[in-house]
Enzyme design. Structure first.
Site, short mmCIF file in Angstrom:
data_model
loop_
_atom_site.label_atom_id
_atom_site.label_comp_id
_atom_site.label_asym_id
_atom_site.label_seq_id
_atom_site.Cartn_x
_atom_site.Cartn_y
_atom_site.Cartn_z
N GLU A 165 32.30 -0.26 21.43
CA GLU A 165 32.34 -1.28 22.56
C GLU A 165 30.97 -1.72 22.83
OE1 GLU A 165 35.26 1.16 25.24
OE2 GLU A 165 33.37 1.46 25.64
N ARG A 175 17.04 -6.65 36.41
CA ARG A 175 16.85 -5.46 35.61
C ARG A 175 15.32 -5.09 35.78
NH1 ARG A 175 17.01 -5.29 30.81
NH2 ARG A 175 18.14 -3.06 30.51
N TYR A 183 15.34 -1.08 36.60
CA TYR A 183 15.19 -0.03 35.67
C TYR A 183 13.75 -0.12 34.83
CZ TYR A 183 20.32 -1.28 35.31
OH TYR A 183 21.47 -1.58 35.59
N GLY A 238 27.85 -4.29 23.71
CA GLY A 238 27.70 -5.39 24.84
C GLY A 238 26.46 -5.87 24.67
N ARG A 239 25.47 -5.31 24.90
CA ARG A 239 24.40 -5.71 25.23
C ARG A 239 23.87 -6.56 23.71
NH1 ARG A 239 20.29 -3.59 28.32
NH2 ARG A 239 21.43 -1.61 28.60
N CYS A 296 12.02 -12.28 48.79
CA CYS A 296 11.20 -11.68 49.78
C CYS A 296 11.22 -10.12 49.67
CB CYS A 296 11.67 -11.95 51.14
SG CYS A 296 10.66 -11.77 52.59
#
Ligand SMILES: Cc1ncc(COP(=O)(O)O)c(C=O)c1O
Ligand SMILES: N[C@@H](CCCC[NH3+])C(=O)O
Length: 447
Positions: free
Chosen positions: A289, A329, A333, A291-292, A360
């Site tokens: 599977e 992201r 992370y 994705g990235r 902000c």
């Protein structure tokens, strides 16, 4: 910045993607702008198809959570991949894009009754069942709808992958899946086999995301095949499908060393085949599977530079017209990215700056300490490898509208997601009668 896919620098010294000048794209469609390189996206699908499907007959499920729009669904279908969806919303997108439901696999650790109903009605290929509650609910719903649900049980193999804490998924202490080690998984298998509206086909595991070490995959495959063998010995049931998740890491910035898809396929398929042989079991149909590694490198975000603030002896902040709203992201992370000044792409670096977003929030920084040519207000900044988990994780914090997305190829750019407007932001707002503006005035007047 490393050039990916069809990226190049044209005769005007501008960054070009899919034959389109990115400075022109910024002017025509506005910024922030997500740019998807169609050829690159398709090439990534094809390399998976070749490495897994053509070579080993394995199935490749594109992980929709990384990047999903109607147009993306169409490309995934054309490239012959199946799709992993994790919510009613992703499933609905696939249905509306007329993606074949026989190629849809439904994930999620807390699928609602409504989501399961929608998926049963749509006749998705498989439910990746995460827990016993879901298994029983699915059986009950399938009975009510006079059908049977094809099931793959998601298991927790107890494999620790080397990646960020928040994107590890295979360890025992995880919200995902049924634990192999403590007998939970075996109990679920027995229950699935006993339920009258469940067709059990196999097992799934996923150890995490942005992983470079292929050994972790081989290890997970062996743990899973061990379980397949134990299940056979205890129940006589033979697992025919084994889904080993996604997770192959990509290049974001120097130091990231992605492994070729062919090596990833060889390691996974080798481990499954060897384990099957050793245990005298048939080789199950393998699925992955990714994705990235399909959508990530195919995406670039364009921003316009606004305020530039220098704190002498400390740092130079270059603020752009997007940030954590379109790419959360780095804030979540500490992810690293590369960038270039699209209208100065041929120039040498002249200074080290840090790229700030416009939310902000002090943590709204896209890139710390990057060497770029002298940056000025009005420049177009291109951040690469933003195709995965950017648009799909975007938000409206500070009521910033989400960017548009264009698909570029052979010098042509098509809008595949329209830019949100201020009016879109108010689409779901409701003012109750007692708060209508006229009423407010009356309240004030009566005081
Ligand atoms: C179950 C599952 N499958 C597939 C993926 C896609 O992984 P990646 O984008 O790292 O390839 C994920 C995300 O990590 C996932 O949790
Ligand atoms: N959203 C994460 C990946 C999640 C993986 C877990 N399914 C990221 O942006 O890296």
């Amino acid at each position: 910045m490393k050039l990916h896919g069809t990226m190049g620098i044209n005769s005007r010294g501008h960054l070009e993607i899919g034959g389109c000048d990115t400075v022109d794209l910024a002017r025509e469609f506005g910024t922030p702008l997500y740019v998807v390189d169609e050829e690159h996206f398709r090439a990534n699908c094809r390399s998976y198809y070749r490495a897994f499907t053509e070579k080993y007959g394995a199935e490749v499920l594109y992980a929709a959570k990384t990047l999903l729009t109607l147009a993306i669904c169409r490309m995934v279908e054309e490239e012959g991949l199946a799709m992993d969806v994790v919510s009613g919303g992703e499933l609905y997108t696939a249905i509306k894009a007329r993606f074949p439901m026989s190629r849809v696999y439904f994930h999620g650790n807390n699928k609602s009754r409504e989501e399961l109903h929608l998926a049963l009605e749509a006749r998705v290929s498989r439910f990746m069942v995460d827990n016993l509650y879901e298994l029983e609910l699915l059986n009950q719903l399938a009975r009510e709808m006079r059908t049977r649900a094809g099931v793959i049980l998601r298991l927790t193999p107890g494999v620790e992958a080397h990646t960020h804490e928040y994107i590890k998924t295979g360890q025992i202490d995880s919200k995902f899946g049924l634990v192999i080690e403590n007998g939970q998984a075996m109990a679920a298998v027995k229950e699935a086999l006993a339920l009258d509206h469940i067709n059990l086909h196999g097992f799934h595991c996923h150890i995490g995301s942005q992983i470079f070490e292929l050994d972790s995959y081989a290890h997970a495959a062996r743990v899973m095949m061990d379980f397949v063998s134990r299940v056979y010995r205890e129940t006589g049931w033979i697992c025919s499908e084994l889904n080993l998740g996604g997770g192959l890491g990509i290049y974001y910035a120097p130091g990231d060393q992605p492994r070729p898809v062919e090596d990833y396929a060889a390691v996974i398929m080798g481990a499954v085949r060897e384990s099957a042989l050793e245990r005298g079991l048939p080789v199950p149909r393998v699925m992955v599977e990714p994705g990235r590694s399909i959508s990530g490198p195919a995406g670039t975000t364009l921003y316009t530079v606004g305020a530039v603030k220098e704190i002498p002896g400390v740092r130079k902040y270059v603020a752009v017209d997007g940030g954590m709203g379109d790419n959360p992201r780095p804030a979540l992370y500490q992810s690293r990215y590369e960038a270039c000044v699209a209208n100065k792409a041929a120039m040498e670096p002249a200074e080290v700056v840090s790229i700030a977003g416009k939310c902000c929030e002090s943590g709204d920084m896209l890139i710390w300490d990057i060497a770029l040519p002298r940056v000025e207000p009005g420049d177009v900044l291109a951040v690469s490898c933003t195709g995965a988990y950017n648009y799909t994780m975007s938000m409206n914090y500070n009521r910033l509208p989400r960017p548009a997305m264009v698909l570029v190829r052979d010098g042509r750019a098509d809008v595949i997601v329209q830019r949100e407007t201020y009016a879109d932001l108010l689409r779901n707002d409701v003012i109750p009668e007692r708060l209508r503006p006229g009423r407010l005035l009356n309240v004030a007047a009566s005081r």
